[in-house]
Write an enzyme that holds these catalytic residues in place. Sequence first.
Site, PDB file in Angstrom:
ATOM      1  N   ARG A 443     -25.712  -2.030 -33.380  1.00 49.61           N
ATOM      2  CA  ARG A 443     -26.492  -0.900 -33.887  1.00 49.61           C
ATOM      3  C   ARG A 443     -27.626  -0.505 -32.950  1.00 49.61           C
ATOM      4  O   ARG A 443     -28.389  -1.337 -32.474  1.00 49.61           O
ATOM      5  CB  ARG A 443     -27.062  -1.239 -35.269  1.00 49.61           C
ATOM      6  CG  ARG A 443     -27.880  -0.111 -35.884  1.00 49.61           C
ATOM      7  CD  ARG A 443     -28.390  -0.492 -37.253  1.00 49.61           C
ATOM      8  NE  ARG A 443     -27.356  -0.364 -38.261  1.00 49.61           N
ATOM      9  CZ  ARG A 443     -27.166  -1.245 -39.245  1.00 49.61           C
ATOM     10  NH1 ARG A 443     -27.921  -2.312 -39.311  1.00 49.61           N
ATOM     11  NH2 ARG A 443     -26.220  -1.060 -40.133  1.00 49.61           N
ATOM     12  N   HIS A 473     -20.919 -11.107 -32.775  1.00 50.12           N
ATOM     13  CA  HIS A 473     -22.349 -11.330 -32.575  1.00 50.12           C
ATOM     14  C   HIS A 473     -22.621 -12.635 -31.829  1.00 50.12           C
ATOM     15  O   HIS A 473     -23.747 -12.900 -31.411  1.00 50.12           O
ATOM     16  CB  HIS A 473     -23.032 -11.336 -33.951  1.00 50.12           C
ATOM     17  CG  HIS A 473     -24.517 -11.286 -33.915  1.00 50.12           C
ATOM     18  ND1 HIS A 473     -25.307 -12.318 -34.358  1.00 50.12           N
ATOM     19  CD2 HIS A 473     -25.382 -10.339 -33.486  1.00 50.12           C
ATOM     20  CE1 HIS A 473     -26.586 -12.011 -34.224  1.00 50.12           C
ATOM     21  NE2 HIS A 473     -26.663 -10.818 -33.691  1.00 50.12           N
ATOM     22  N   HIS A 630     -36.828 -15.803 -32.986  1.00 51.71           N
ATOM     23  CA  HIS A 630     -35.428 -15.380 -33.073  1.00 51.71           C
ATOM     24  C   HIS A 630     -34.457 -16.547 -33.110  1.00 51.71           C
ATOM     25  O   HIS A 630     -33.246 -16.357 -33.220  1.00 51.71           O
ATOM     26  CB  HIS A 630     -35.115 -14.472 -31.875  1.00 51.71           C
ATOM     27  CG  HIS A 630     -33.887 -13.646 -32.016  1.00 51.71           C
ATOM     28  ND1 HIS A 630     -32.768 -13.840 -31.244  1.00 51.71           N
ATOM     29  CD2 HIS A 630     -33.596 -12.612 -32.848  1.00 51.71           C
ATOM     30  CE1 HIS A 630     -31.833 -12.959 -31.577  1.00 51.71           C
ATOM     31  NE2 HIS A 630     -32.308 -12.210 -32.554  1.00 51.71           N
TER      32      HIS A 630
END
Length: 725
Positions: A443, A473, A630
């Site tokens: 995205r 991913h 992250h």
Amino acid sequence: MNSVPIRSPEEAVPSSEPVMPDFGDITRPIDPDLYIDRDFSWLYFNDRVMEEALDATNPLLERVRFLSIFASNLDEYYMVRIPNVHKSVLEESISFGEGRSYSEMQRIYAALPTKLERMEHCWSNILVPELAKENIRILEFSELEDFQVEYVNQLFQKTIFPLLTPLAYDASHPFPYITNQSVNLAVIISDVSYGRIFVRLKIPSTIKRLVQVPSKEDLKSGKTESNMASGKTDKFNFIWVDDLIIQNLGMVFPEQDILEAHAFRVTRDGDLGLDEDGDYNLMKSIEKKSGTKYFGIPLRLEIDKGMSDFVLKILLENLKLPSTQVEALTSPVGLSSVSEIYDIGRQDLKYPSFTPKKKEYLKTSKKENIFSKIKKRDVLVYRPYDSFSSLIDFVQAASVDPNVFAIKITLYRVDKKSKIIQYLKDAADNGKHVLVFIELKARFDEENNVAKAKELEHSNIHVVYGVPNVKTHAKICLVLRQEKKDIIPYIHMSTGNYNAATAKIYTDFEYFTADPVIGQDVVDLFNALTGYSRKKNYKKLLVAPSMMRGALIGKIRREVENHKEYGNGYILFKLNSLVDPECITELYKASIAGVRIDLQVRGISCIRPRFFGYSDNIRVTSIVGRFLEHTRAYYFYNNGNEEMYLGSADLMQRNLDRRVEILFPVNEAYLRKIKDVILAKHMEDNVKLRIGLPDGSFVRAEKPGDAETLDSQDWMTKNQDEWEL
């Protein structure tokens, strides 16, 4: 409130065979009182970002950057989450995490104005005055001195005016398409022949929103641009380019009367709406639907507060928006642009600089190359504290090594000037078999990934674009090297993207290994990605969507059984988002059984901590700081046979059901370093750590009176040797 250390298994509550609440069939809707609405949890996360912008202990330009992030996050919320809210209301979905009642949608819309007000207050009433104290001024055009007016007007004429394209709207001209999140001017001119005419003037995205204005000292030096950029005069003056263009509209519309001009901005649905079964050629579909070619429906209209009803009516009618989706702002539209100020030469107003450390162990010599080093032992990289260069060196070495015959890699988001891309092209030129699995559906990076895919194809590299119905991913790089009669797999795996730009500001774990079992798992995974392999069981990797959720739930249940027998159950997860109802249910059950659970969640967390009777043993914390947390790490005490998995997956339905993800185990030595050094410092943080409350909000952890101040991220910048073997 005490600091929040990692709790030892001995602290766990002894099992007393508690009575389990009836969770029912976890594939069916569960009592919503047990879950925090994911969209409100996201708003709570963005509140934590705003707290950093308001925190006077942060360097001033860092606070400006946090405000920019808050505004950018809010834009993404409108593009990504609001469409899902609308869709779920329309479909009357009842599945957790997606379902909404109309009243819940109204609650979300009611919460958004307060977020905007807080953002505007932070900018106009706090940061702008604080910047002025540091000789960084955001000026109105009317505040400029004559010599400054002359400078910016000349700048407009030379560099801005040629790029402007006025588009009129009248009976013979259709209303122009308003690009997503572009800043525009709605101009009303009075024409002697046609009366009032609406003209849209788009401000090109290539133009900076904030125009730097020279001081007298800058002009006297004769090196205006370089002096302003470096801050040699210690004075920085800016005006908004919107204001500059409005003041020069006479040049755009000569011989016309300018009745009014107002900035506005439209946010559109960011979902490309790809029908992956129907889109036979995924690349063509994304090229058609992404970026400026994609006509996502408008969701929000930002305007300046002075806009007349006449102009607003034209915009609403043509954008087909109700007045309830209009935001009238006293601050400039698109406040994320304030990040431009961050680049000025005032290091004293930023976090102290530090240099990421290169891995000493991976330095090569004539006797030892990077592959022989990795073959001897696994290597952990913790960026941004460790340098991203280790991965670049790995790919570069593979591209020229005569014994390497194949490189396979997954790419989700890459930087536009990626050295990895260049070395993959070099490898193909050197006769290596190179396969790149590039996820076109990443995205907001769709167009960049399409361009990279074409670039790779033109270099005779095998490019695979995606798996139907799922996103890939996982972050993996596989190098196959001939050594004597054997083919040895060398693997790099990461919790974050192969992106040199984000590697400077995201915290992520990378792991190099030559473990033959992991190597076979990775070979099998690439076969599943590129062909029709239906491999579902892997020996060491946990892979989604085939078996990751089941494996994690199995390990949570094992912790419960161990706790019943030994009383030492302990689970520690560090991740970005916790949404999946099945995993949350299992964590509730583990807590009820007495297992101690620490969950450090940077963003969305739908579990209710300290919820009486259900999550008494669950503590949720979060860190928002200089770097974006992250990393994903999943730790299980397992009665002393400890396990830790790192990887790309959060506990969300999309990660576990609709993405190809991996979690990979780390060896015992690195498990100790990650848990007892890195995660321990994160849990002991008393500067940036927040503690989750049952309602989904967070409060700062208070520093005990006798404790030393500990900012875990700052500690990491100064102690990179602490996780070395």
